[in-house]
Scaffold this motif. Structure first.
Motif, PDB file in Angstrom:
ATOM      1  N   ALA A  30       0.873  -1.169  -0.046  1.00  0.00           N
ATOM      2  CA  ALA A  30       0.021  -0.041  -0.039  1.00  0.00           C
ATOM      3  C   ALA A  30       0.904   1.324   0.040  1.00  0.00           C
ATOM      4  N   LYS A  31       1.871   1.220   0.998  1.00  0.00           N
ATOM      5  CA  LYS A  31       2.741   2.349   0.913  1.00  0.00           C
ATOM      6  C   LYS A  31       3.499   2.702  -0.460  1.00  0.00           C
ATOM      7  N   SER A  32       3.928   1.533  -0.944  1.00  0.00           N
ATOM      8  CA  SER A  32       4.526   1.472  -2.395  1.00  0.00           C
ATOM      9  C   SER A  32       3.719   2.151  -3.428  1.00  0.00           C
ATOM     10  N   PHE A  33       2.531   1.674  -3.648  1.00  0.00           N
ATOM     11  CA  PHE A  33       1.335   1.812  -4.318  1.00  0.00           C
ATOM     12  C   PHE A  33       1.091   3.675  -4.253  1.00  0.00           C
ATOM     13  N   GLU A  34       1.060   3.853  -2.789  1.00  0.00           N
ATOM     14  CA  GLU A  34       0.863   5.229  -2.660  1.00  0.00           C
ATOM     15  C   GLU A  34       1.930   6.240  -3.129  1.00  0.00           C
ATOM     16  N   ARG A  35       3.158   5.833  -3.115  1.00  0.00           N
ATOM     17  CA  ARG A  35       4.512   6.528  -3.525  1.00  0.00           C
ATOM     18  C   ARG A  35       4.153   6.600  -4.922  1.00  0.00           C
ATOM     19  N   MET A  36       3.830   5.508  -5.682  1.00  0.00           N
ATOM     20  CA  MET A  36       4.000   5.639  -6.909  1.00  0.00           C
ATOM     21  C   MET A  36       2.808   6.303  -7.753  1.00  0.00           C
ATOM     22  N   MET A  37       1.601   6.414  -6.788  1.00  0.00           N
ATOM     23  CA  MET A  37       0.614   7.323  -7.307  1.00  0.00           C
ATOM     24  C   MET A  37       1.219   8.907  -7.094  1.00  0.00           C
ATOM     25  N   GLN A  38       1.558   9.242  -6.110  1.00  0.00           N
ATOM     26  CA  GLN A  38       2.069  10.616  -5.683  1.00  0.00           C
ATOM     27  C   GLN A  38       3.315  11.191  -6.852  1.00  0.00           C
ATOM     28  N   ALA A  39       4.331  10.174  -7.054  1.00  0.00           N
ATOM     29  CA  ALA A  39       4.873  10.205  -8.138  1.00  0.00           C
ATOM     30  C   ALA A  39       4.319  10.567  -9.410  1.00  0.00           C
ATOM     31  N   GLU A  40       3.344   9.772  -9.748  1.00  0.00           N
ATOM     32  CA  GLU A  40       2.636   9.784 -10.879  1.00  0.00           C
ATOM     33  C   GLU A  40       1.908  11.263 -10.983  1.00  0.00           C
TER      34      GLU A  40
END
Length: 54
Positions: free
Chosen positions: A37-47
């Motif tokens: 979930a944290k990884s996905f959240e970081r990816m979405m923020q970067a996107e």
């Protein structure tokens, strides 16, 4: 202590070990899910940051 009592204690000890193992497995699953979930959240923020830069 009679044999019956000894068997009951062994059964209880065995159940406690199983419960502990299940608890550990659940904890590992929970940690993995949190990390994903944290990884996905970081990816979405970067996107989102990349889209704002355009």
């Amino acid at each position: 202590m009679d044999d019956n009592m000894l068997e009951k204690l062994k059964a209880i000890k065995s159940e406690m070990k199983e419960t502990q193992k299940k608890r550990e497995v659940e904890e590992k699953k929970r940690r993995k899910t949190e990390e994903e979930a944290k990884s996905f959240e970081r990816m979405m923020q970067a996107e989102g940051t990349r889209k704002m830069e355009k």
